[in-house]
Design an enzyme around this catalytic site. Structure first.
Site, mmCIF file in Angstrom:
data_model
loop_
_atom_site.group_PDB
_atom_site.id
_atom_site.type_symbol
_atom_site.label_atom_id
_atom_site.label_comp_id
_atom_site.label_asym_id
_atom_site.label_seq_id
_atom_site.Cartn_x
_atom_site.Cartn_y
_atom_site.Cartn_z
ATOM 1 N N LYS A 1 0.743 -1.102 -0.038
ATOM 2 C CA LYS A 1 0.073 -0.003 0.029
ATOM 3 C C LYS A 1 0.874 1.224 -0.116
ATOM 4 C CE LYS A 1 -2.509 -2.619 3.552
ATOM 5 N NZ LYS A 1 -2.703 -2.577 4.985
ATOM 6 N N GLY A 2 2.113 1.131 0.362
ATOM 7 C CA GLY A 2 2.832 2.126 0.541
ATOM 8 C C GLY A 2 3.260 3.271 -0.597
ATOM 9 N N GLU B 1 7.394 2.738 -6.949
ATOM 10 C CA GLU B 1 7.812 2.200 -5.461
ATOM 11 C C GLU B 1 7.800 3.491 -4.451
ATOM 12 O OE1 GLU B 1 7.054 0.570 -3.263
ATOM 13 O OE2 GLU B 1 8.560 -1.236 -3.183
ATOM 14 N N ASP B 2 7.508 3.258 -3.328
ATOM 15 C CA ASP B 2 7.712 4.250 -2.293
ATOM 16 C C ASP B 2 9.196 4.433 -1.880
ATOM 17 O OD1 ASP B 2 7.983 1.937 -1.142
ATOM 18 O OD2 ASP B 2 6.357 2.220 0.665
ATOM 19 N N ASP C 1 14.933 0.089 -0.566
ATOM 20 C CA ASP C 1 15.952 -0.180 0.783
ATOM 21 C C ASP C 1 16.788 -1.307 0.540
ATOM 22 O OD1 ASP C 1 16.959 -0.225 3.516
ATOM 23 O OD2 ASP C 1 15.058 -1.010 4.523
ATOM 24 N N ILE D 1 11.838 6.136 7.810
ATOM 25 C CA ILE D 1 10.854 7.280 7.491
ATOM 26 C C ILE D 1 9.401 7.051 7.510
ATOM 27 C CG2 ILE D 1 12.676 8.330 6.683
ATOM 28 C CD1 ILE D 1 11.407 8.013 4.009
ATOM 29 N N ARG E 1 0.648 6.658 7.684
ATOM 30 C CA ARG E 1 0.689 6.696 6.122
ATOM 31 C C ARG E 1 -0.295 8.135 5.629
ATOM 32 N NH1 ARG E 1 1.685 1.655 3.911
ATOM 33 N NH2 ARG E 1 0.888 0.086 4.963
HETATM 34 P P1 IMP Z 1 13.279 -3.566 0.751
HETATM 35 O O1 IMP Z 1 13.853 -2.678 -0.650
HETATM 36 O O2 IMP Z 1 12.694 -4.895 -0.162
HETATM 37 O O3 IMP Z 1 14.084 -3.756 1.763
HETATM 38 O O4 IMP Z 1 11.769 -3.098 1.270
HETATM 39 C C1 IMP Z 1 11.134 -2.226 0.658
HETATM 40 C C2 IMP Z 1 9.845 -1.938 1.259
HETATM 41 O O5 IMP Z 1 10.154 -2.042 2.775
HETATM 42 C C3 IMP Z 1 9.346 -0.766 1.090
HETATM 43 O O6 IMP Z 1 8.362 -0.772 0.096
HETATM 44 C C4 IMP Z 1 8.794 -0.049 2.262
HETATM 45 O O7 IMP Z 1 7.398 -0.597 2.359
HETATM 46 C C5 IMP Z 1 9.558 -0.882 3.555
HETATM 47 N N1 IMP Z 1 10.496 0.194 3.845
HETATM 48 C C6 IMP Z 1 11.799 0.250 3.827
HETATM 49 N N2 IMP Z 1 12.322 1.220 4.538
HETATM 50 C C7 IMP Z 1 11.129 1.957 5.107
HETATM 51 C C8 IMP Z 1 11.319 3.120 5.971
HETATM 52 O O8 IMP Z 1 12.246 3.899 6.135
HETATM 53 N N3 IMP Z 1 9.964 3.702 6.317
HETATM 54 C C9 IMP Z 1 8.805 2.746 5.838
HETATM 55 N N4 IMP Z 1 8.931 1.682 5.243
HETATM 56 C C10 IMP Z 1 10.157 1.096 4.770
HETATM 57 MG MG MG Z 2 6.190 -0.844 0.165
#
Ligand code: IMP
Ligand code: MG
Length: 180
Positions: free
Chosen positions: A42-43, A98-99, A102, A153, A165
């Protein structure tokens, strides 16, 4: 909600300008192509709805919902698809919206999955926030809005435990809230 934040990292105004810049860039790069914006629930919903209105060329949208196994603050790389796309990707130039990128494990999995099974023309990534310090999987964004430091964040669609959110700006969550 504000009392749970250590500081405000990006204001509404800064986000608006960044989204506008990305929309202009995408509109130029995808002119004449068959653009499909794919957002991960949902992000990325808040970013998606603002970005699509800054794109001035024809495009379609679709959504996908995934969950990743493992602890809540870090993704494991093992992703379960809870809602698949409605549109068949064949013939589309897919832009994943994507939001935040990470570790990159979630997107690495999704892109590999879509590339092997669905035969799109192309797949690229547009992320509003990039946290390069967290990267584990070999992946980089084709478009990114703003860099974020090694911190958790929230706001503008991003959550902790499904909260925050609806904040219109981006804040750094106090570590004591998430036990960091
Ligand atoms: P990754 O790149 O697979 O580690 O995961 C990315 C997802 O983790 C994003 O779409 C977010 O939902 C969540 N995420 C990673 N870092 C943050 C943050 O700092 N705040 C909130 N959600 C995060
Ligand atoms: Mg996400």
């Amino acid at each position: 909600m504000k009392e749970d934040l250590e500081s405000i990292l990006y204001s509404e105004e800064q986000i608006r300008e960044t989204v506008k810049r990305l929309g202009e860039q995408i509109s130029r790069d995808y002119a004449g192509k068959n653009l499909l914006l794919v957002s991960i629930l949902k992000g990325a919903v808040v970013f998606m709805t603002d970005l699509m209105r800054e794109i001035t060329i024809p495009c379609r949208i679709d959504f996908m919902a995934v969950s990743s196994y493992g602890s809540e603050a870090k993704s494991s790389g093992i992703v379960k698809i809870n809602k698949d796309l409605d549109i068949n990707l064949q013939g589309y130039d897919v832009l994943i919206v994507e939001d935040i990128l990470d570790s990159g494990r979630t997107l690495r999995y999704i892109i590999d999955h879509l590339l092997t099974g669905r035969k799109p023309n192309s797949i690229r990534i547009c992320t509003l926030f990039d946290k390069p310090s967290g990267r584990i999987a070999p992946i980089q964004a084709d478009y990114y809005g703003m860099l974020v430091p090694d911190a958790f964040i929230v706001g503008y669609g991003l959550d902790y435990d499904e909260k925050y959110r609806n904040l219109p700006y981006i804040g750094i969550l106090k570590p004591e809230i998430y036990g960091g």
